[in-house]
Write an enzyme that holds these catalytic residues in place. Sequence first.
Site, mmCIF file in Angstrom:
data_model
loop_
_atom_site.group_PDB
_atom_site.id
_atom_site.type_symbol
_atom_site.label_atom_id
_atom_site.label_comp_id
_atom_site.label_asym_id
_atom_site.label_seq_id
_atom_site.Cartn_x
_atom_site.Cartn_y
_atom_site.Cartn_z
ATOM 1 N N CYS A 94 0.836 -1.206 0.000
ATOM 2 C CA CYS A 94 0.000 0.000 0.000
ATOM 3 C C CYS A 94 0.874 1.260 0.000
ATOM 4 O O CYS A 94 1.523 1.551 -0.993
ATOM 5 C CB CYS A 94 -0.999 -0.039 1.160
ATOM 6 N N HIS A 143 -4.042 -4.967 0.630
ATOM 7 C CA HIS A 143 -3.478 -5.389 1.922
ATOM 8 C C HIS A 143 -3.538 -6.908 2.065
ATOM 9 O O HIS A 143 -4.436 -7.433 2.759
ATOM 10 C CB HIS A 143 -4.222 -4.696 3.068
ATOM 11 N N GLU A 187 -1.853 -8.814 3.876
ATOM 12 C CA GLU A 187 -1.658 -9.288 5.260
ATOM 13 C C GLU A 187 -2.994 -9.489 5.972
ATOM 14 O O GLU A 187 -3.099 -10.338 6.858
ATOM 15 C CB GLU A 187 -0.738 -8.318 6.038
#
Length: 239
Positions: A114, A216, A218
């Site tokens: 990001c 994202h 994660e």
Amino acid sequence: MSLPIIGVTGDIITAKFYGNFLNERSGINDPYIRAVERAEGIPIILPVSKPEFASKLINNIDGLILSGGRDISPYNYGEEPLNEIMAIDPDRDAFEFALLKEALAKNKPILAICRGAQILNVLLGGSLYQDISYNKDFKLQHAQESAPYIPVHRIKTEKNTFINSVLGDEAFVNSLHHQVIKSLGNNLKVTASSSDGVIEAIEKTDSSFVIGVQWHPEILAKDNQKMQTIFNALTSNSK
Ligand code: MN
């Protein structure tokens, strides 16, 4: 077995602590840490600190994650702040540019997420749209209203790229950004885009593992093995 140490860049977060007192806290969102753990890496947070510490810090880690966060100061790509820009943190910018420079020079594997992907692009001479509204072609909602773990838009990946090898030709991703890559930095190529033309992933063409993604992974990786594989690839390249 020697597990690689993965440095994750931190942020400074103002939060309520001890009742109503506001405190500045150094840290990063926990999903980054758990994604590294599942990938059999040893996570370590690199709090925002002095740029001159970058060389020693990079010497002591095996791989680097540039995490998400606030907007990059537009002066780093030669622009003055436009009306729609949001909060910036020039100290974090300076520290992360220094870390990234050292990591590139020392050929450490890098996963830039990001804001991190935008840091990578700007360090290499690229620029950003300070807000997605400054390009009228961008029609999708990239700053999602839904919970961050819900994928909201599709991306298409380019053949013969890292991200294509992990995700296949198409993927469904979350989207928590209001800024977008404008001009591409040197030695970067676009490896995934959304249907409205937003650059969603980049790779450095002359390095072994320097990957940027605009979404994202994660947050998705806990329940999505393909997204976890991005972190697994970082740690396996960091040995
Ligand atoms: Mn997006």
